[in-house]
Design an enzyme around this catalytic site. Structure first.
Site, mmCIF file in Angstrom:
data_model
loop_
_atom_site.group_PDB
_atom_site.id
_atom_site.type_symbol
_atom_site.label_atom_id
_atom_site.label_comp_id
_atom_site.label_asym_id
_atom_site.label_seq_id
_atom_site.Cartn_x
_atom_site.Cartn_y
_atom_site.Cartn_z
ATOM 1 N N HIS A 178 -12.876 89.444 74.040
ATOM 2 C CA HIS A 178 -13.980 88.677 73.484
ATOM 3 C C HIS A 178 -15.111 89.502 73.372
ATOM 4 C CE1 HIS A 178 -17.093 85.654 73.155
ATOM 5 N NE2 HIS A 178 -16.192 84.807 73.247
ATOM 6 N N ARG B 53 -24.022 83.175 69.389
ATOM 7 C CA ARG B 53 -24.141 83.653 67.839
ATOM 8 C C ARG B 53 -24.105 82.577 66.894
ATOM 9 N NH1 ARG B 53 -19.535 86.913 67.732
ATOM 10 N NH2 ARG B 53 -18.832 86.370 69.844
#
Lengths: 250, 599, 243
Positions: free
Chosen positions: B236, B256
């Site tokens: 990740h 994000r």
């Protein structure tokens, strides 16, 4: 101190291992309440110096004069705010902790045992009547608004004094306390499961949101209004007894 | 030897995360007796760490969305190595499963017109992730937990399964111990569903908890299943990098999705330069276009602006961050900056509440006032047990697998949000087909008592040993090997060295020593966990060696391009004559009507 | 290297003692890191529950210097230098070993709550303002710290009569769900024992998710119980207007 027996283990042999001053909060609350109760009791029974000109002490308002009642008129009124505060969700927390030490602080053991009934039996089951006290206390607060406005007029003339200001501050604080009440928050909208469903419930949602904001600081308003109501009475007592002046501004 | 408890069910589900719970609910709904076994307490499984959302083409926010687009996004994200049929079923069934969750009590964030709100995520063309702030996994697991509890599933908590039994080529039971008491337990079952999650604990920097020791992968491997695509381990891109105690803990991609910007120590928005040619046209070209997209997103309006480059797929962003740090443009603690603080602070607290608290409490960083420091962390394994897409059944009759432990669904790289939907889609399928299998099975498959005795002897060796190594030391060694030689970027020499070291380490497994008895003894638990982690680590390393190309999450420094031939095969690891073997097997070929979607 | 001294309970229900450990300190270290250090380097067999290490799963509940806390979010730098930190298991549940207790009672209580019940078969339209209250309750991570600190369970052993704050929170989330049609006030009054709660708010004080357990869940539920059982005037008026 009795320790819980069911869950006993050598891992918990003392009342608490907390090292902070956990007793400070319940002790100061107990002190504060006791001082207020002593003062309020003294004033309720004093039956004097509660009114001068257009100023009326909040302990004696609304003033109820009955032929047969030989005692202080304050007693006819004071049970309402007393009952409202005694059954208030904040005060309950505070005095269960400070007076009943049940519990004195979080994670601190106390005289436990399985005889505890909480608010399931008499007398504490009566706490459930809080909303009735709210209804009455709300009327008293409205009356105190009237008193505050009345204090602005003497013999038909507009006047303004520091004492009036004190009375207004007091009634604002009392309103913020009274209308931030948990029972009111429930009645005004909290009981709904759907806020958006009808026009009426949308309005209730807005009121509920406002009450919730007040309710978040219920403890703050509870203490501030407790101080202010005692101070307002004290000021009026001193003015009525001739010790202080109401400090008229114009 | 009768010193174990015997419990009998038609279907035993191992693992109680989203997939396991969903499988158990489905199986018990079919009317078969169902047992759910989990290593932790119920409701604590790693699913709670899934934060950002569940991908499902509900088209509540972007009405253009549909299962076809979701299917294409998933396949493209997986670099076409996915089992196309799984991706197809997943895209088609996810919306239905999400709505079902809502009926069971999940309370998703809402759109203005009262539908389930969806947010943008990496690799998803449209806003597709149904979410609850940044704690979607918790919502999912609590909903399923309560549903399961009221449906009457038998739950066996804090119980570790160490071995599966077969009667010929048919599954017949599972053996393990209760972590609390150390008591042994034999589960007799007609069908078993593996839903044990992943393998992250083999790496030193990981978002995974202690449970993630690849138990299901190892159990299935030992039982004769194929482990496919094991080289594809997702890092990740955004894990915490500081303080040391929390290094690796997940920072949701939701940051994000909500507009978080990645910058290096030169204040460059570096993701613009790391967009691969093949998908570059889907992303904003300039910062201005990216902020236009964001503005439209925040106001829930339409815009022709394309997504910000931070929303590229995870493999890509992880590599970009790794490269920035390696080339000296990293943040003080060896990450890069992820910034959302330019937005209204109340909005941040509302949309990303647990991120706000996580940073405030664990790292003394106020994310509404300044950037976070983030870096890649081992997060998810795309590879796993090879299963039939429709039934979730493995090569072994009666043994099913769903969720992270199964392989094929995500190909070479998983898109964010596709994991939670994978859990509920294939959890339900595995539960249904396991129940049907159990109903149709004639007679009861048997278990050989000798095998149980052998298993107990094996388990107790470290307790009975006079001397030996500390299992925690071996775990550190394993972490070091995997992180050093089988990390984000790989090359032949490293992988060969890594594999040699793993073989060495494997030999030490017979020489472990722990103190005290079997009562809640984590040292003893670690011994068996190590064995499972080693099986998975070797499978990962071997598979990585065999794939001489870069694809998805598998990046080779010595083979930086994709290889046409390798695009047609999956690596498969299996046990033969007591040894780990590997072969490349052809991928499933898509039917015409699905292939057309990519034109 | 700086070190911290921990006194950790080692033993079971019958027999045990506090063992003192010295653990080197790193930046930002939490109690759970220290316990892990002990596990990996000093005593392999020290029992502790944990999972996510990010305050999201609610596994690592214990009592740190007498305060019910999640070990994964209790920072060592919150304590005074040279302070000896005492780590105990939860008191309210039967001890298994070291820092691990048997919390299975909670799972039994949960089974008795009526689940979400709705007659709305169609696609649900729900607005954000209608679920905000419920969403607060659903943040609960079931760490059971509120159950541990609640004196009704902790000191009075009312496990048989009182569901505890955690399950009042769950019930509140169901009662206030806009699509739910079941009533749980009878359950609350009788089996759930909401009257035992004397709203002393320790549950709220220890909640790592900062759920306003008392003000937003328990008190509103108490008021709903009042509606159904202790408000004769409202009942009378309601009856009057219905006819």
């Amino acid at each position: 101190m009795t320790q819980s027996t069911v869950n006993s283990s050598p891992a918990h042999t003392t009342k608490t291992v907390r090292k902070d001053n956990w007793w400070l909060e319940p002790a100061s609350i107990a002190l504060g309440f006791t001082l207020f109760i002593i003062y309020a009791t003294f004033r309720a029974f004093e039956n004097n110096y509660y009114e001068i000109n257009q100023y009326l002490s909040p302990f004696y308002s609304p003033k109820i004069i009955l032929e047969f009642w030989k005692f202080s008129p304050a007693i006819l009124v004071l049970w309402i705010p007393a009952g409202f505060r005694a059954t208030c969700y904040y005060y309950r927390k505070a005095y269960y902790r400070s007076y009943f030490m049940d519990p004195p602080a979080c994670g601190v053991g106390h005289g436990g045992g399985s005889s505890y009934c909480g608010e399931t039996t008499f007398p504490f089951v009566l706490q459930n009547l809080h909303r009735y006290f709210f209804y009455m206390a709300a009327l008293v607060v409205l009356w105190l608004w009237k008193d505050a406005f009345d204090s602005l007029f003497f013999q038909g003339q507009f006047t303004f004094s520091i004492l009036s200001l004190v009375m207004f501050v007091n009634v604002v604080l009392l309103s913020n306390y009274t209308f931030g009440c948990h029972a009111y928050r429930h009645l005004v909208g909290g009981k709904l499961d759907c806020f958006s469903c009808t026009k009426a419930s949308q309005t209730k949602h807005k009121v509920w949101q406002f009450v919730s904001k007040l309710n978040e600081h219920h403890m703050f308003w509870a203490w501030m209004s407790l101080f202010s109501v005692a101070f307002t009475d004290f000021y009026i007592r001193q003015v009525a007894s001739g010790a202080y002046s109401p400090m008229r501004i114009f | 030897m009768d010193n174990y408890k015997v419990i009998e069910h038609d279907v035993i589900v191992i693992g109680a995360g989203g997939a396991g719970l969903r499988a158990a609910i489905e199986a018990s709904a079919q009317g078969v007796s169902t047992g759910l076994v989990c290593k932790s307490l119920l409701g604590k499984a790693h699913t709670v760490m899934a934060e950002g959302g569940i991908a499902a083409a509900l088209a509540n926010v972007d009405s253009e969305d549909g299962w076809q687009t979701h299917f294409c996004d998933t396949m493209k994200g997986g670099k076409m190595l996915n089992n196309y049929r799984m991706a197809e079923l997943h895209a088609k069934e996810a919306p239905m499963r999400v709505k079902e969750l809502e009926k069971w009590g999940a309370v998703f964030d809402r759109t203005k017109d009262g539908k389930i709100l969806q947010r943008a995520f990496g690799g998803h063309k449209y806003k597709r992730l149904c979410h609850v702030g940044d704690r979607t996994g918790l919502e999912l697991i609590r909903t399923l937990q309560d549903k399961g509890v009221h449906q009457g599933i038998n739950v066996y908590m804090e119980c570790t399964i160490t071995k599966l039994f077969k009667d010929g080529d048919t599954i017949s039971g599972a053996f393990g111990y209760y972590r609390n008491s150390g008591e042994y337990v034999l589960f007799k079952a007609k069908a078993i569903v593996l839903a044990t999650g992943g393998v992250g604990k083999s790496f030193s920097v990981t978002s995974n908890s202690w449970e993630y020791t690849g138990d299901g992968h190892a159990l299935a491997y030992e039982a004769g299943c194929d482990l496919i695509d094991m080289e594809f381990l997702q890092f990740h891109p955004t894990g915490m990098v500081w303080p040391p105690g929390v290094k690796g803990i997940l920072v949701t991609e939701g940051v994000r999705g909500e507009g978080g910007i990645l910058r290096n120590n030169k204040n460059e928005r570096f993701m613009f330069k790391y967009l691969p040619e093949s998908t570059r046209h889907e992303f904003a070209e300039t910062e201005a276009e990216a902020s236009q997209w964001l503005e439209a997103t925040l106001n829930l309006t339409k815009s022709t602006a394309r997504r910000p480059p931070e929303l590229s797929t995870r493999d890509n962003v992880a590599r970009a961050i790794y490269t920035e740090v390696k080339e000296g443009r990293g943040s003080p603690h060896g990450g890069v900056f992820l910034d959302i603080s330019y937005q209204d602070s109340n909005r941040i607290k509302q949309k990303l509440p647990s991120m706000y608290h996580q940073f405030k409490e664990l790292a003394d960083v106020d994310i509404t006032a300044g950037p976070m420091e983030v870096g890649p962390t081992a997060h998810y394994i795309m590879g796993g047990v090879r299963v039939d897409a429709d039934t979730a059944q493995s090569k072994v009759k009666g043994l099913f697998a769903c969720g992270e432990v199964s392989g094929g669904m995500h190909g070479a790289n998983r898109l964010g949000g596709n994991s939670l939907s994978d859990l509920i889609v294939f959890g339900a399928r595995a539960g249904l087909h396991a129940a049907n299998y159990a109903k149709e099975l004639k007679g009861k498959p048997s278990i050989n008592g000798k095998e149980i005795e052998a298993e107990i002897t094996d388990l107790e060796r470290p307790l009975n040993a006079q001397s030996g190594q500390n299992p925690y030391d071996l775990h550190k060694e394993l972490n070091h090997i995997m992180s050093t030689y089988v990390g984000i970027f790989r090359e032949e020499n490293d992988l060969v060295t890594g594999l040699d070291k793993l073989v060495e380490l494997n030999k030490k497994l017979d020489n472990l020593k722990v103190v005290n008895n079997r009562t809640y003894n984590p040292g003893w638990h670690m011994c068996r966990d190590l064995k499972n982690m080693l099986i998975c680590s070797m499978a990962i390393t071997k598979s990585a060696l065999s794939r001489k190309e870069s694809r998805g999450a598998h990046s080779r420094l010595d083979y930086t391009e994709t290889d046409k031939e390798l695009s047609k095969v999956n690596s498969a690891v299996f046990k033969q004559d007591g040894e780990m073997k590997l072969e490349h097997t052809p991928t499933l070929s898509m039917p015409e009507e699905l292939a057309k979607l990519f034109n | 290297m700086a070190k911290v001294t921990l006194k950790v309970y080692r033993g079971d229900k019958e027999k045990g003692e506090f063992k003192t450990y010295e653990v080197p300190i790193e930046d930002g270290m939490v109690i759970l890191d220290a316990i892990h250090y002990i596990q990996a380097n000093i005593d392999n067999d020290i029992a502790v529950r944990w999972n996510c290490k990010a305050a999201k799963c609610g596994s690592c509940s214990a009592e740190v210097n007498g305060k019910p806390s999640l070990m994964c979010k209790t920072r060592l730098d919150r304590f005074a230098k040279d302070e000896v930190i005492t780590v105990q298991p939860l008191k309210t549940f039967p001890l298994i070993k070291d820092l691990v207790t048997d919390v299975s009672w909670n799972y039994e209580v949960n089974k008795h709550i009526t689940p979400l019940t709705s007659k709305d078969e169609g696609e649900w339209v729900i607005y954000q303002e209608d679920i905000e209250r419920v969403q607060e309750f659903r943040k609960c991570i079931e760490c059971f710290l509120c159950q541990d600190v609640c004196h009704v369970l902790r000191d009075h052993d009312k496990h048989a009569n009182f569901a505890g704050p955690r399950f009042l929170v769950r019930t509140a989330g169901l009662e206030m769900h806009p699509k739910d049609t079941a009533s749980r006030t009878k359950y609350l009054k009788e089996e759930g024992g909401i009257g035992y709660c004397n709203i002393t708010k320790c549950c709220t004080e220890v909640c790592p998710e900062e759920i306003h357990i008392t003000d937003n869940a328990i008190i509103p539920l108490k008021e709903r119980v009042v509606d159904d059982f202790y408000d004769p005037i409202a009942k009378f008026l309601k009856g009057l207007f219905k006819k």
